[in-house]
Design an enzyme around this catalytic site. Structure first.
Site, PDB file in Angstrom:
ATOM      1  N   GLY A 167       0.771  -1.233   0.000  1.00  0.00           N
ATOM      2  CA  GLY A 167       0.000   0.000   0.000  1.00  0.00           C
ATOM      3  C   GLY A 167       0.801   1.280   0.000  1.00  0.00           C
ATOM      4  CD  GLU A 212       1.041  -9.363   1.110  1.00  0.00           C
ATOM      5  OE1 GLU A 212       0.945 -10.570   1.347  1.00  0.00           O
ATOM      6  OE2 GLU A 212       0.056  -8.591   1.082  1.00  0.00           O
ATOM      7  N   PRO A 213       4.697  -4.875  -1.173  1.00  0.00           N
ATOM      8  CG  PRO A 213       6.868  -4.083  -1.514  1.00  0.00           C
ATOM      9  CD  PRO A 213       6.074  -5.128  -0.763  1.00  0.00           C
ATOM     10  NE  ARG A 269      -0.538   2.514  -5.522  1.00  0.00           N
ATOM     11  CZ  ARG A 269      -1.769   2.532  -6.059  1.00  0.00           C
ATOM     12  NH1 ARG A 269      -1.985   3.191  -7.165  1.00  0.00           N
ATOM     13  NH2 ARG A 269      -2.773   1.928  -5.455  1.00  0.00           N
ATOM     14  NE  ARG A 294      -4.461   3.484  -9.972  1.00  0.00           N
ATOM     15  CZ  ARG A 294      -4.242   4.640  -9.390  1.00  0.00           C
ATOM     16  NH1 ARG A 294      -3.779   5.643 -10.100  1.00  0.00           N
ATOM     17  NH2 ARG A 294      -4.479   4.812  -8.105  1.00  0.00           N
ATOM     18  CE1 TYR A 296      -9.912   2.251  -7.538  1.00  0.00           C
ATOM     19  CE2 TYR A 296      -8.103   2.468  -9.095  1.00  0.00           C
ATOM     20  CZ  TYR A 296      -8.981   1.677  -8.378  1.00  0.00           C
ATOM     21  OH  TYR A 296      -8.908   0.322  -8.501  1.00  0.00           O
ATOM     22  CB  CYS A 300     -18.184   6.013 -27.212  1.00  0.00           C
ATOM     23  SG  CYS A 300     -19.511   6.973 -27.876  1.00  0.00           S
ATOM     24  CD  GLU A 301     -17.822   5.949 -19.913  1.00  0.00           C
ATOM     25  OE1 GLU A 301     -18.153   4.944 -20.578  1.00  0.00           O
ATOM     26  OE2 GLU A 301     -17.655   5.941 -18.693  1.00  0.00           O
ATOM     27  CE1 TYR A 311      -3.072  -3.139  -8.101  1.00  0.00           C
ATOM     28  CE2 TYR A 311      -1.758  -1.236  -7.462  1.00  0.00           C
ATOM     29  CZ  TYR A 311      -2.208  -2.520  -7.215  1.00  0.00           C
ATOM     30  OH  TYR A 311      -1.784  -3.173  -6.093  1.00  0.00           O
TER      31      TYR A 311
HETATM   32  N1  LLP Z   1      -1.290  -6.903  -0.432  1.00  0.00           N
HETATM   33  C1  LLP Z   1      -2.623  -7.021  -0.483  1.00  0.00           C
HETATM   34  C2  LLP Z   1      -3.297  -7.990   0.370  1.00  0.00           C
HETATM   35  C3  LLP Z   1      -3.363  -6.215  -1.352  1.00  0.00           C
HETATM   36  O1  LLP Z   1      -4.678  -6.337  -1.388  1.00  0.00           O
HETATM   37  C4  LLP Z   1      -2.699  -5.279  -2.169  1.00  0.00           C
HETATM   38  C5  LLP Z   1      -3.448  -4.434  -3.085  1.00  0.00           C
HETATM   39  C6  LLP Z   1      -1.300  -5.204  -2.093  1.00  0.00           C
HETATM   40  C7  LLP Z   1      -0.634  -6.019  -1.208  1.00  0.00           C
HETATM   41  C8  LLP Z   1      -0.492  -4.259  -2.933  1.00  0.00           C
HETATM   42  O2  LLP Z   1      -0.818  -2.932  -2.731  1.00  0.00           O
HETATM   43  P1  LLP Z   1       0.125  -1.795  -3.367  1.00  0.00           P
HETATM   44  O3  LLP Z   1       1.454  -1.860  -2.665  1.00  0.00           O
HETATM   45  O4  LLP Z   1       0.273  -2.082  -4.805  1.00  0.00           O
HETATM   46  O5  LLP Z   1      -0.605  -0.533  -3.109  1.00  0.00           O
HETATM   47  N2  LLP Z   1      -6.468  -0.949  -8.282  1.00  0.00           N
HETATM   48  C9  LLP Z   1      -6.150  -0.016  -7.214  1.00  0.00           C
HETATM   49  C10 LLP Z   1      -5.319  -0.673  -6.143  1.00  0.00           C
HETATM   50  C11 LLP Z   1      -5.937  -1.908  -5.564  1.00  0.00           C
HETATM   51  C12 LLP Z   1      -5.039  -2.563  -4.591  1.00  0.00           C
HETATM   52  C13 LLP Z   1      -5.517  -3.916  -4.245  1.00  0.00           C
HETATM   53  N3  LLP Z   1      -4.685  -4.578  -3.287  1.00  0.00           N
HETATM   54  C14 LLP Z   1      -5.446   1.204  -7.791  1.00  0.00           C
HETATM   55  O6  LLP Z   1      -5.278   1.257  -9.000  1.00  0.00           O
HETATM   56  O7  LLP Z   1      -5.084   2.102  -7.063  1.00  0.00           O
END
Ligand code: LLP
Length: 465
Positions: A276, A318-319, A321, A362, A366, A393-394, A423
């Site tokens: 996250g 768990e990175p 992004r 995105r 979001y 078309c939006e 993403y």
């Molecule tokens: N671990 C778990 C359990 C997760 O659900 C996620 C993301 C991650 C790790 C990785 O998160 P990150 O480090 O990438 O932020 N589609 C959305 C983001 C959805 C994230 C879902 N889970 C967006 O485009 O912002």
């Protein structure tokens, strides 16, 4: 639901765009924090990535094109590995998954988090050691669980009582013992878009700590023959900058960990704090580097463990992004440019490109902000407020809501949007029967496809005549 996109956007326009956006001194200048490390503007004004001119890339691979900077990906993966030496670092494949990045992540010492049978299949085919894989998901099917168990994944993160029972049975039938983490809801309001916040109570993920469900889930895992309790898992959300959310979550999760030790007499050896970590999409964002994150998280965990009188479990994160997001930019070809009058004599340049919400949802989903730059040349024209839109078309088909662009931007120019590694391709669609673009990896002057682009034949293949 939010208000209609156009309504909200019109509300705060003004002639200068939103308050955080200021007109650049030099419209050709690149803001380093937004771009992957090898992106440069060459002497002739065009952008290059990994030592290759983007005009050449588009000539060879077409547009739109996701351009993935291998050196940048690897160095961000390595930075997490080095900043979190006593942790296991899982690359969250949902951000972007293909065999090449899986290989790079593993070569840089990372493990892999997958969350569906499809992601698992890709990881296994890419040759990842199954014991390095963590398998997530709030509604894994029996077939997905069976496949994970048979492959021998390193951990399954369980998310419901039904799943605990299912997984226990599947493991017992195969005489296997499956290492399990229990996903918990820490009850934290993460400061991010509500669709990507996951630790408040009213959403689908995890067992509530507050309601006692989490402790009951742990009890059941500990009692199941085919399951081995590894520990707790907490992921509070995505694109988070404020570490106080992680602090509160770590505190609550460790308090539960201590209760498990005291009440169940089991010492879970591990604890996963999820991913996250936010990245910079525009100059508004100021992310922390992995080292600062690591120091902050470790300080909280050590402090809480001391206070609770428990040994520090082995930690994992768990990175997704933060590793792949900044490594990629998307290059588009401009098709049309339209000046649209706003209130009080102001105007905005609508720049339409050859992709859109099908390759980056995105912004629409979001309300995300992005930036962009002219990529095929530099410009000495003045900077004007622009909006980059797609070909769908939006009206909500917007890629960059607000950015200054050179007033002479014109059909045929290439435009690049940074920060599209996470993403975007992984959430791409075929809306309006638009084929999904390829991903090309670049490094040291070499370029190679890592994900093919779709053709019209690919689109028509699924249509039943
Ligand atoms: N671990 C778990 C359990 C997760 O659900 C996620 C993301 C991650 C790790 C990785 O998160 P990150 O480090 O990438 O932020 N589609 C959305 C983001 C959805 C994230 C879902 N889970 C967006 O485009 O912002």
């Amino acid at each position: 639901m939010r208000a209609h996109e156009a309504g909200a956007l019109h509300a705060d326009l003004g002639s200068r765009g939103p308050s955080w956006l200021s007109a650049p001194h030099d419209v050709n200048a690149l803001v380093d924090s937004l771009w992957s490390s090898t992106v440069e503007r060459s002497a002739d004004g065009a952008l290059s990535v990994g030592g290759i001119d983007v005009r050449r890339l588009v000539e060879q691979f077409g547009s739109p094109l996701y351009v993935l900077d291998e050196a940048d990906f690897r160095s961000r993966a390595a930075a997490f590995r080095e900043a979190f030496p006593e942790y296991d670092v899982y690359y969250a494949g949902k951000a972007f998954l293909c065999s090449a990045v899986v290989r790079w992540a593993v070569e840089e010492g990372l493990r892999l988090d997958v969350c569906t049978g499809g992601e698992l299949a890709l990881a296994l085919r890419a040759g990842v050691d199954p014991t390095l894989i963590g398998f997530h998901g709030n509604n894994k099917s029996e077939a997905e669980l069976a496949r994970a168990v048979e492959a021998g994944v390193g951990r399954v993160i369980v998310d419901s009582m039904a799943e605990i029972e299912r997984l226990g049975q599947i493991a017992a039938e195969r005489s296997k013992v499956v290492p399990v983490l229990v996903r918990v809801t820490a009850g934290v309001e993460a400061h991010t878009h509500e669709y990507i916040a996951t630790a408040h109570e009213d959403q689908k993920f995890g067992f509530s700590i507050a309601e006692g469900d989490a402790l009951e889930a742990v009890r059941r895992v500990a009692a199941a023959d085919g399951l081995e309790l590894l520990g707790l898992h907490s992921h509070i959300g995505s694109q988070i900058f404020d570490t106080s959310g992680f602090e509160v979550a770590a505190r609550r999760v460790l308090a539960l960990h201590a209760r498990i030790v005291a009440e169940l007499g089991v010492v879970p050896p591990e604890l996963d704090l999820g991913g996250g970590f936010g990245i910079a999409y525009t100059t508004q964002d100021d992310p922390q580097d992995p080292k600062t994150l690591s120091e902050g998280i470790s300080r909280i965990v050590d402090h809480e463990c001391r206070a609770l009188g428990i040994d520090r479990p082995r930690l994992s994160i768990e990175p997704g992004r933060a590793i792949v997001g900044p490594s990629t930019c998307t290059v588009y070809r401009v098709g049309t440019v339209k000046r649209v009058a706003l209130d009080a004599g102001a105007s905005r340049l609508y720049v339409s490109v050859d992709g859109g919400m099908s390759d980056n949802i995105r912004t629409a989903l979001y309300d995300a902000d992005y930036s962009c730059t002219l990529a095929s040349r530099s410009s000495s024209a003045s900077a004007v407020l622009g909006r980059v839109v797609g070909k769908h078309c939006e009206a909500g088909d917007i890629l960059v809501k607000d950015e200054f662009v050179p007033s002479d931007v014109t059909a045929g120019d290439l435009l690049a949007i940074p920060g599209t590694g996470a993403y975007c391709r992984s959430m791409a669609s075929n809306y309006n029967h638009v084929p999904r673009p390829p991903v090309v990896a670049v490094r040291d002057g070499q370029a190679g496809l890592v994900v093919r682009g779709e053709s019209e034949d690919d689109l028509l293949r699924l249509d039943v005549l």
